[in-house]
Design a protein around this motif. Structure first.
Motif, PDB file in Angstrom:
ATOM      1  N   ARG A  65       0.825  -1.211   0.000  1.00 23.26           N
ATOM      2  CA  ARG A  65       0.000   0.000   0.000  1.00 23.26           C
ATOM      3  C   ARG A  65       0.859   1.260   0.000  1.00 23.26           C
ATOM      4  NH1 ARG A  65      -3.566  -2.266   4.458  1.00 23.26           N
ATOM      5  NH2 ARG A  65      -5.260  -3.226   3.301  1.00 23.26           N
ATOM      6  N   SER A  66       1.982   1.166   0.694  1.00 23.15           N
ATOM      7  CA  SER A  66       2.792   2.371   0.835  1.00 23.15           C
ATOM      8  C   SER A  66       4.044   2.346  -0.044  1.00 23.15           C
ATOM      9  CB  SER A  66       3.170   2.560   2.308  1.00 23.15           C
ATOM     10  OG  SER A  66       3.639   1.341   2.832  1.00 23.15           O
ATOM     11  N   HIS A  67       4.114   1.419  -0.960  1.00 25.47           N
ATOM     12  CA  HIS A  67       5.279   1.358  -1.843  1.00 25.47           C
ATOM     13  C   HIS A  67       4.849   1.266  -3.295  1.00 25.47           C
ATOM     14  CE1 HIS A  67       7.174   0.173   1.947  1.00 25.47           C
ATOM     15  NE2 HIS A  67       8.314   0.573   1.403  1.00 25.47           N
ATOM     16  N   ALA A  68       5.459   2.108  -4.111  1.00 33.59           N
ATOM     17  CA  ALA A  68       5.159   2.034  -5.544  1.00 33.59           C
ATOM     18  C   ALA A  68       6.127   1.055  -6.215  1.00 33.59           C
ATOM     19  CB  ALA A  68       5.297   3.421  -6.155  1.00 33.59           C
ATOM     20  N   GLY A  69       5.784   0.626  -7.411  1.00 40.39           N
ATOM     21  CA  GLY A  69       6.738  -0.146  -8.214  1.00 40.39           C
ATOM     22  C   GLY A  69       6.901  -1.598  -7.816  1.00 40.39           C
ATOM     23  N   VAL A  70       5.997  -2.081  -6.964  1.00 36.03           N
ATOM     24  CA  VAL A  70       6.131  -3.466  -6.514  1.00 36.03           C
ATOM     25  C   VAL A  70       5.886  -4.438  -7.675  1.00 36.03           C
ATOM     26  CG1 VAL A  70       5.238  -5.204  -4.935  1.00 36.03           C
ATOM     27  CG2 VAL A  70       5.464  -2.846  -4.176  1.00 36.03           C
ATOM     28  N   ALA A  71       4.855  -4.147  -8.460  1.00 31.46           N
ATOM     29  CA  ALA A  71       4.530  -5.046  -9.571  1.00 31.46           C
ATOM     30  C   ALA A  71       5.675  -5.097 -10.569  1.00 31.46           C
ATOM     31  CB  ALA A  71       3.246  -4.593 -10.253  1.00 31.46           C
ATOM     32  N   SER A  72       6.266  -3.934 -10.875  1.00 30.56           N
ATOM     33  CA  SER A  72       7.319  -3.964 -11.890  1.00 30.56           C
ATOM     34  C   SER A  72       8.546  -4.707 -11.370  1.00 30.56           C
ATOM     35  CB  SER A  72       7.660  -2.556 -12.381  1.00 30.56           C
ATOM     36  OG  SER A  72       8.160  -1.809 -11.327  1.00 30.56           O
ATOM     37  N   ARG A  73       8.781  -4.627 -10.064  1.00 29.23           N
ATOM     38  CA  ARG A  73       9.894  -5.403  -9.496  1.00 29.23           C
ATOM     39  C   ARG A  73       9.626  -6.909  -9.683  1.00 29.23           C
ATOM     40  NH1 ARG A  73      11.714  -3.821  -3.494  1.00 29.23           N
ATOM     41  NH2 ARG A  73      12.995  -5.620  -2.955  1.00 29.23           N
ATOM     42  N   MET A  74       8.363  -7.274  -9.528  1.00 25.23           N
ATOM     43  CA  MET A  74       7.983  -8.676  -9.740  1.00 25.23           C
ATOM     44  C   MET A  74       8.229  -9.073 -11.201  1.00 25.23           C
ATOM     45  SD  MET A  74       4.196 -10.311  -9.307  1.00 25.23           S
ATOM     46  CE  MET A  74       3.955 -12.043  -8.945  1.00 25.23           C
ATOM     47  N   PHE A  75       7.768  -8.217 -12.124  1.00 24.49           N
ATOM     48  CA  PHE A  75       7.894  -8.550 -13.546  1.00 24.49           C
ATOM     49  C   PHE A  75       9.371  -8.614 -13.955  1.00 24.49           C
ATOM     50  CE2 PHE A  75       3.672  -6.028 -13.916  1.00 24.49           C
ATOM     51  CZ  PHE A  75       3.009  -7.066 -13.301  1.00 24.49           C
ATOM     52  N   GLU A  76      10.170  -7.731 -13.358  1.00 24.98           N
ATOM     53  CA  GLU A  76      11.597  -7.719 -13.677  1.00 24.98           C
ATOM     54  C   GLU A  76      12.250  -9.048 -13.251  1.00 24.98           C
ATOM     55  OE1 GLU A  76      13.858  -4.893 -11.426  1.00 24.98           O
ATOM     56  OE2 GLU A  76      15.589  -5.033 -12.763  1.00 24.98           O
ATOM     57  N   ALA A  77      11.892  -9.492 -12.030  1.00 26.93           N
ATOM     58  CA  ALA A  77      12.483 -10.737 -11.519  1.00 26.93           C
ATOM     59  C   ALA A  77      12.108 -11.916 -12.416  1.00 26.93           C
ATOM     60  CB  ALA A  77      12.022 -10.979 -10.082  1.00 26.93           C
ATOM     61  N   LEU A  78      10.876 -11.919 -12.907  1.00 26.69           N
ATOM     62  CA  LEU A  78      10.441 -13.019 -13.780  1.00 26.69           C
ATOM     63  C   LEU A  78      11.099 -12.918 -15.158  1.00 26.69           C
ATOM     64  CD1 LEU A  78       6.663 -13.108 -12.785  1.00 26.69           C
ATOM     65  CD2 LEU A  78       8.447 -14.703 -12.071  1.00 26.69           C
ATOM     66  N   ALA A  79      11.252 -11.684 -15.634  1.00 22.36           N
ATOM     67  CA  ALA A  79      11.892 -11.475 -16.942  1.00 22.36           C
ATOM     68  C   ALA A  79      13.328 -11.975 -16.909  1.00 22.36           C
ATOM     69  CB  ALA A  79      11.839 -10.002 -17.319  1.00 22.36           C
ATOM     70  N   LYS A  80      14.017 -11.699 -15.806  1.00 23.28           N
ATOM     71  CA  LYS A  80      15.420 -12.136 -15.680  1.00 23.28           C
ATOM     72  C   LYS A  80      15.538 -13.648 -15.813  1.00 23.28           C
ATOM     73  CE  LYS A  80      17.769  -8.648 -12.946  1.00 23.28           C
ATOM     74  NZ  LYS A  80      17.831  -8.184 -11.557  1.00 23.28           N
ATOM     75  N   GLU A  81      14.496 -14.362 -15.415  1.00 25.53           N
ATOM     76  CA  GLU A  81      14.513 -15.828 -15.530  1.00 25.53           C
ATOM     77  C   GLU A  81      13.867 -16.286 -16.832  1.00 25.53           C
ATOM     78  OE1 GLU A  81      16.135 -17.665 -13.512  1.00 25.53           O
ATOM     79  OE2 GLU A  81      16.488 -16.211 -11.913  1.00 25.53           O
ATOM     80  N   ASN A  82      13.534 -15.313 -17.690  1.00 26.05           N
ATOM     81  CA  ASN A  82      12.921 -15.655 -18.977  1.00 26.05           C
ATOM     82  C   ASN A  82      11.561 -16.322 -18.851  1.00 26.05           C
ATOM     83  OD1 ASN A  82      13.796 -14.975 -21.481  1.00 26.05           O
ATOM     84  ND2 ASN A  82      15.671 -16.211 -21.249  1.00 26.05           N
ATOM     85  N   ILE A  83      10.829 -15.941 -17.818  1.00 29.82           N
ATOM     86  CA  ILE A  83       9.515 -16.554 -17.606  1.00 29.82           C
ATOM     87  C   ILE A  83       8.439 -15.639 -18.195  1.00 29.82           C
ATOM     88  CG2 ILE A  83       7.851 -17.354 -15.868  1.00 29.82           C
ATOM     89  CD1 ILE A  83      10.322 -17.897 -14.049  1.00 29.82           C
ATOM     90  N   ASN A  84       7.660 -16.188 -19.089  1.00 22.39           N
ATOM     91  CA  ASN A  84       6.632 -15.391 -19.755  1.00 22.39           C
ATOM     92  C   ASN A  84       5.386 -15.264 -18.874  1.00 22.39           C
ATOM     93  OD1 ASN A  84       5.544 -13.985 -21.959  1.00 22.39           O
ATOM     94  ND2 ASN A  84       4.392 -15.811 -22.562  1.00 22.39           N
ATOM     95  N   ILE A  85       4.849 -14.056 -18.787  1.00 23.90           N
ATOM     96  CA  ILE A  85       3.636 -13.828 -17.993  1.00 23.90           C
ATOM     97  C   ILE A  85       2.426 -13.886 -18.921  1.00 23.90           C
ATOM     98  CG2 ILE A  85       2.400 -12.182 -16.535  1.00 23.90           C
ATOM     99  CD1 ILE A  85       5.151 -11.049 -15.738  1.00 23.90           C
ATOM    100  N   GLN A  86       1.463 -14.750 -18.588  1.00 19.23           N
ATOM    101  CA  GLN A  86       0.289 -14.899 -19.460  1.00 19.23           C
ATOM    102  C   GLN A  86      -0.887 -14.032 -19.032  1.00 19.23           C
ATOM    103  OE1 GLN A  86      -0.648 -19.073 -19.661  1.00 19.23           O
ATOM    104  NE2 GLN A  86       1.438 -19.657 -20.139  1.00 19.23           N
ATOM    105  N   MET A  87      -1.036 -13.857 -17.724  1.00 22.68           N
ATOM    106  CA  MET A  87      -2.141 -13.031 -17.209  1.00 22.68           C
ATOM    107  C   MET A  87      -1.657 -12.329 -15.944  1.00 22.68           C
ATOM    108  SD  MET A  87      -5.274 -15.767 -17.421  1.00 22.68           S
ATOM    109  CE  MET A  87      -6.719 -14.717 -17.407  1.00 22.68           C
ATOM    110  N   ILE A  88      -2.260 -11.192 -15.642  1.00 33.68           N
ATOM    111  CA  ILE A  88      -1.876 -10.444 -14.439  1.00 33.68           C
ATOM    112  C   ILE A  88      -3.144  -9.985 -13.744  1.00 33.68           C
ATOM    113  CG2 ILE A  88      -0.731  -8.357 -13.570  1.00 33.68           C
ATOM    114  CD1 ILE A  88       0.915  -8.347 -16.210  1.00 33.68           C
ATOM    115  N   SER A  89      -3.173 -10.042 -12.411  1.00 32.53           N
ATOM    116  CA  SER A  89      -4.252  -9.342 -11.722  1.00 32.53           C
ATOM    117  C   SER A  89      -3.695  -8.742 -10.438  1.00 32.53           C
ATOM    118  CB  SER A  89      -5.443 -10.267 -11.444  1.00 32.53           C
ATOM    119  OG  SER A  89      -5.243 -10.977 -10.271  1.00 32.53           O
ATOM    120  N   THR A  90      -4.245  -7.625 -10.053  1.00 30.80           N
ATOM    121  CA  THR A  90      -3.704  -6.958  -8.868  1.00 30.80           C
ATOM    122  C   THR A  90      -4.836  -6.547  -7.942  1.00 30.80           C
ATOM    123  OG1 THR A  90      -3.881  -4.756  -9.822  1.00 30.80           O
ATOM    124  CG2 THR A  90      -1.835  -5.926 -10.223  1.00 30.80           C
TER     125      THR A  90
END
Ligand code: ADP
Ligand code: ASP
Ligand code: MG
Length: 413
Positions: A351-376
């Motif tokens: 709630r009090s931190h921005a950019g959490v989702a992009s940090r998640m996506f970055e970590a997955l991208a580094k492992e070459n994991i494709n994201i098929q769907m997202i919900s927040t």
């Protein structure tokens, strides 16, 4: 003197020796002056064994009869535990859900508790007896045996604690508390001293099987103090709490949950007109199939693609329904995929931190994991990925959000 409801899960009552150990433990509490109500699961593996038996008769066993059968697992353990207590000189009595009268609705295999008659148990407690209640089961108004869904003994424990106004509900299991993620998947997972109801609710609903979601709902609704502990090791466990501490050390993410229970369905080339979502999902929900994540793509050529996830158990049913909707609507095609998994990060700190989702996506991208769907939501981000990358994804996120336990030996220097 406190009234404590103690729930012991399947592995904790998995053998006669363990049941004797549980009896020792209950006796210790009682000798210390507490009143104890115990809820037990079936011996580990027993519920699965019973379901397998039914499946040998029919792919889709009649739910009412399935409940009659699977509820027997808990009937065995209550009796064994009561015997083990009595052998130790502790007065004890066992009850099935029907005998207590744990009244539920009639939704066999996933019934909800409506009411608990606490009088009988209260009389026993007054008479100095330890009461042992079968978890996972109840009875509907017509007297049919019902069950509360897999993992439902947790809910029996918490609901009984609420009905009896117990001082605490203790969930004893084979881990010593709630961890940042399933310790069987991530060796570096850490036990949490505390977790908020809100976070625990998300963790449970997103796949952490350590507590059944309805148990957490009940505990929050009736303010039942709830703790998860190891059955046979001493320790503080994890307290599920109402207060959200505002400390500097509050981590952004408290935990990572995941599940392999969902399947994905896509209907392609649907005419992009008002009411499309309703036309597709109306019949799905009318068939009692719960939909989880939904994505509707931007339209091109006046058509759109619509994707959603359902529980794998509902996949075949949903696929059939979707195929007939596709024919009616003149959609291009229907595609199904069961090799998916959902990974979620959970934390009130979001709630009090921005950019959490992009940090998640970055970590997955580094492992070459494709994201098929997202919900927040306010306190979680979930992604659907290919199932084979699940464990890699969970470990990568655990590290990226600094949840890993310090390596052993590092502190000695
Ligand atoms: P019981 O039979 O006692 O009800 P369960 O198997 O239902 O036990 O729940 C305990 C299991 O939950 C643990 O063995 C662990 O593998 C799993 N689990 C999943 N997520 C977590 C988590 N975040 N923290 C602790 N355990 C977890
Ligand atoms: N025995 C049931 C199950 O295996 C209920 C429980 O263990 O909580 O799902
Ligand atoms: Mg369980």
């Amino acid at each position: 003197m406190a009234l404590i409801v103690q729930k012991f899960g399947g592995t904790s009552v998995g053998t006669v020796e363990r049941i004797e150990q549980v009896a020792e433990k209950v006796k210790k509490f009682r000798d210390g002056g507490d009143d104890i109500v115990v809820v037990v699961s079936a011996m580990s593996g027993e519920t699965n064994r019973l379901i397998d038996l039914a499946k040998q008769i029919s792919d889709q066993p009649v739910p009412r009869e399935l409940d009659v059968m699977v509820s027997t697992g808990e009937q065995v353990t209550i009796a064994l535990l009561a015997m083990a207590l009595i052998k130790r000189g502790v007065p004890a009595v066992s009850y099935t859900g029907n005998q207590v009268r744990i009244l539920t609705d009639s939704a066999h295999t996933k019934a909800r508790i409506l009411q608990i008659d606490a009088q009988r148990i209260q009389r026993d407690i007054k008479a100095g007896r330890v009461v042992v209640v079968a978890g996972f089961q109840g009875v509907d108004e017509k007297g049919n045996i019902t069950t509360l869904g897999r993992g439902g003994s947790d809910t029996t424990g918490v609901a009984l604690a609420a009905a009896l106004k117990a001082d605490e509900c203790q969930i004893y299991t084979d881990v010593d508390g709630v961890y940042t993620t399933d310790p069987r998947v991530v060796a570096k997972a850490q036990r949490l001293d505390k977790i908020t109801f809100e976070e625990m609710l998300e963790m449970a609903s997103l796949g952490s099987k350590v507590l059944q979601i309805r148990a957490v709902e009940f505990a929050g609704k009736y303010s039942v103090p709830l703790r998860v502990l190891h059955s046979f090791q001493e320790g503080p466990g994890t307290l599920i709490t109402l207060d959200e501490e505002e400390s500097m050390e509050q981590p952004i993410i408290s935990g990572i949950a995941f599940n392999r229970d969902e399947a994905k369905l896509t209907i392609r080339g649907v005419p992009d007109t008002p009411g499309v979502a309703f036309k597709i999902l109306g019949p799905i929900s009318a068939a009692n199939v719960e939909v989880d994540m939904i994505v509707q793509n931007v339209a091109h050529d006046n058509t759109t693609d619509f994707t959603f996830t359902v529980h794998r158990n509902d996949y075949n049913n949903a696929l059939q329904i979707l195929q007939s909707i596709a024919n009616e609507m003149g959609a291009r095609e229907v595609i199904g995929d069961t090799d998916i998994a959902k990974v979620s990060i959970v934390g009130v700190g979001m709630r009090s931190h921005a950019g959490v989702a992009s940090r998640m996506f970055e970590a997955l991208a580094k492992e070459n994991i494709n994201i098929q769907m997202i919900s927040t939501s306010e306190i979680k981000v979930s992604v659907v990925i290919e199932e084979k990358y699940l464990e890699l994804a969970v470990r990568a996120l655990h590290t990226a959000f600094e949840l890993d336990a310090p390596a052993a030996g590092n502190t000695a220097e």
